[in-house]
Write a protein that holds these residues in place. Sequence first.
Motif, PDB file in Angstrom:
ATOM      1  N   UNK A  78      28.712  -3.249  61.872  1.00 51.91           N
ATOM      2  CA  UNK A  78      27.683  -2.847  62.826  1.00 51.91           C
ATOM      3  C   UNK A  78      28.306  -2.167  64.039  1.00 51.91           C
ATOM      4  N   UNK A  79      27.630  -1.209  64.672  1.00 48.66           N
ATOM      5  CA  UNK A  79      26.297  -0.700  64.319  1.00 48.66           C
ATOM      6  C   UNK A  79      26.292   0.399  63.248  1.00 48.66           C
ATOM      7  N   UNK A  95      30.058 -12.974  54.424  1.00 47.85           N
ATOM      8  CA  UNK A  95      29.164 -12.063  55.126  1.00 47.85           C
ATOM      9  C   UNK A  95      28.222 -12.822  56.068  1.00 47.85           C
ATOM     10  N   UNK A  98      26.054 -10.571  66.390  1.00 44.63           N
ATOM     11  CA  UNK A  98      25.594 -10.329  67.750  1.00 44.63           C
ATOM     12  C   UNK A  98      24.092 -10.096  67.753  1.00 44.63           C
ATOM     13  N   UNK A 146      29.501  -3.856  71.510  1.00 39.56           N
ATOM     14  CA  UNK A 146      28.542  -4.974  71.486  1.00 39.56           C
ATOM     15  C   UNK A 146      29.208  -6.340  71.400  1.00 39.56           C
ATOM     16  N   UNK A 154      25.372  -2.340  58.308  1.00 34.63           N
ATOM     17  CA  UNK A 154      25.428  -3.798  58.143  1.00 34.63           C
ATOM     18  C   UNK A 154      24.254  -4.239  57.283  1.00 34.63           C
ATOM     19  N   UNK A 155      24.309  -5.497  56.865  1.00 30.37           N
ATOM     20  CA  UNK A 155      23.203  -6.049  56.083  1.00 30.37           C
ATOM     21  C   UNK A 155      22.295  -6.778  57.061  1.00 30.37           C
ATOM     22  N   UNK A 197      18.465 -12.445  53.582  1.00 29.13           N
ATOM     23  CA  UNK A 197      19.898 -12.419  53.329  1.00 29.13           C
ATOM     24  C   UNK A 197      20.371 -13.734  52.699  1.00 29.13           C
ATOM     25  N   UNK A 208      28.585  -2.154  54.579  1.00 30.54           N
ATOM     26  CA  UNK A 208      27.625  -3.184  54.970  1.00 30.54           C
ATOM     27  C   UNK A 208      28.208  -4.289  55.813  1.00 30.54           C
ATOM     28  N   UNK A 260      22.252  -7.992  68.957  1.00 28.38           N
ATOM     29  CA  UNK A 260      21.739  -6.637  68.837  1.00 28.38           C
ATOM     30  C   UNK A 260      21.278  -6.326  67.416  1.00 28.38           C
ATOM     31  N   UNK A 261      21.912  -6.959  66.426  1.00 31.56           N
ATOM     32  CA  UNK A 261      21.660  -6.558  65.046  1.00 31.56           C
ATOM     33  C   UNK A 261      20.988  -7.627  64.202  1.00 31.56           C
ATOM     34  N   UNK A 313      31.388 -13.867  48.574  1.00 32.75           N
ATOM     35  CA  UNK A 313      31.076 -12.682  49.370  1.00 32.75           C
ATOM     36  C   UNK A 313      29.995 -13.010  50.394  1.00 32.75           C
ATOM     37  N   UNK A 314      28.922 -13.666  49.932  1.00 35.22           N
ATOM     38  CA  UNK A 314      27.808 -13.948  50.847  1.00 35.22           C
ATOM     39  C   UNK A 314      28.211 -14.948  51.907  1.00 35.22           C
TER      40      UNK A 314
END
Lengths: 294, 239
Positions: B32-33, A230, A236, B174, B36-37, A25, B29, A238-239, A226-227
Motif C-alpha cells: 500500500x498505497x 498477509x 494502517x 503513511x 494491497x488486498x 479477507x 497485493x 488509511x487502507x 500466505x493469508x
Amino acid sequence: MFSFCTDPDALEGVKWLSCYLTTGKHQSMYWAVGTVLLLLAITAPAALLFGFGGATAARSRFRPLAWFGKIYISIVRGVPDIAFFLFFVIALDQAFEWVRHQVKCPDWDQEIWQGNDFRVCPEAKLPLGNAAQWVHETYGFFLAVLTFAIVFGAFAANVLYGAMQAVPRAQIETAEAYGMTHRQSFWRILVPQMWVYALPGLSNLWMVLIKATPLLFLLGVEDIVYWARELGGSKTAQFTDYPHPDWRMWYFAALLVFYLAFTRVSEIVLDKIMRRLTKGQATMGGEKQRKAAA
Amino acid sequence: MKKLVLSVAALALTAGLASAQTVRMGTEGAYPPYNFINDAGEVDGFERELGDELCARAELTCEWVTNEWDSIIPNLVSGNYDTIIAGMSITDERDEVIDFTQNYIPPAASAYVALSADVDLSGIIAAQTATIQAGHVAETGATLLEFPTPDETIAAVRNGEADAVLADKDFLVPIVNESGGELVFAGEDVPLGGGVGMGVRESDGELKGKFDAAIQSMKDDGTLNDMIKKWFGDEALVF
C-alpha cells in the motif's frame, strides 16, 4: 458480515473482533483451510498410486520398466523440493501448452520461444486467456496436486519397494507351492502383507506432506500461511477499517494449533490402522496381539 | 444429434471470437498505497484504480491476479499473466528481461526509516528482495538484510533486527505518520530508478503500445496527476 459492522471504529472488544474476523479477507483465509484439506485429500491417494506404480515398476522383471521405476525414484528423491516446485511446474505448464500448440495451431508462423518469452497461440493457452479466474485457480490447484503426487510418489515408491522386499520369502514360496501364478501370489499374498511394513514409512510421508502444503504458494495457490502473513502484517488506518499493529505472531500461533491438532488426529488414525494391519501377521506386533487376545 | 453438436460447436466458436481476449494484470497485493488486498479480499490501491482506468481507455477486458514478488517476472514471461502493475521501478536490469511502458509515476525518492533520526546508515539496512532499494543498499556498503514482503522490512526495524529500512518514500509516509513518533525518517532521500511503469513481455509490442497510449492520454488530461495526489497525498511528485 453482521449488521452492526458498518462502523468498525465505534466498536470494541468482542463485537469488533467478530466483525474483524468475518471480513472478506478473513473468509478467503477460511477458504484456504479448505483448499489445504482438499489438496491433502486428493494428493495422498494420488501419491500412493504413483508410489505403488513406481515400486511395482522397479520390481518388474521387464528390464526397461525396472530402470524407469528406479530412475524415477532416485531422481525425484534427489532433487530439492523447492527447486522441483519452482522449476517443474512452469516446465509442466509449458509442456502442456506446447503440445496443445502443436495440435491446435499447425500453421502458426511465429517462434514459440522469443528470447525469455514463451508464446503459444491464444487457442493453446491453458487455461484460455479469457477463462474466468476460478478456472485459472482450479488449473493451478491441479498442477499443484500433480507436482505433489510426483514428488511424494517417489518417496512412497521407495517405502513400498522396501515393504515388498520385507514380506517373508516363505509366504511367497507357500503361494507357489499352491500353484499360484506370479500375478496371483503378488496380489493375494504379497500386497496384503506388505502394508504393515510400509505403514511407518508412509505415516512419516503423510506428516511431511501436511507440513509441506505451504509450498503451495510457490505454485500461485494462496494457502493459509500466505493469508496468515498477509492478514497478520501491520495495517494502517488509511487502507483498512480495521487497523492493527504486527499481529503475525497470533496468526502463526493459530496455524501452530491447526497443524498440531491435525497431525495429532492423524497419529491417532494411523495408530488404529496399524493395529488393524498387524492382526494375524507373522511379526512381533502380530504375535503380541495374538497373546493379548488369548 | 450430429447437427445439434455441430451447431453448438459453431455457436461456441463464434462466441469465442466475439469476446475479446482478457488481459490479466499481475500485482503483488502487499504494497500500500500502490497495491494491497482490501478488507473484502480484493485487489485495491492506486494501481487498481489506475489499471481499471487504463483498461477502460484502451478498451480491454482486464482481470486482476496476485503473485509473489520473487517470481513475478518469471510468471510474466512464461505467460501466466500479461502485465506487471506492481509499483515496479524501471531499471536497466529488468529492461533486459521484460519491456516497460512509459512511467505512470515520476522517478520518486526512496527514503530511510529508523527508530531515531541519527541512526548509522552504514549499519544493517532492511529492504525487500530484488528491489532497486536492495541493490542500492548493497552498493553503499551497508549490510543488506532482505525480506520477501515490504511489511517484514518494517517489522525488522521495529524489533531491532535492522537499524533502518530503505523503501519507496510513498510506501513509508503513511507508516511513519501512524507510528505515533516511533518511526522517523533518517538521512537524505535517495532518488532511484526511472519511475514506475507497467511490465509487459518483450514480444508483446501491441499491448505495450495500447497501454502507452492510455497512460499518455491520462497524462495529457491531468487525470493521472489527480489520481497520484488522491493516493499519495498533495506533496507527491506529479507530471
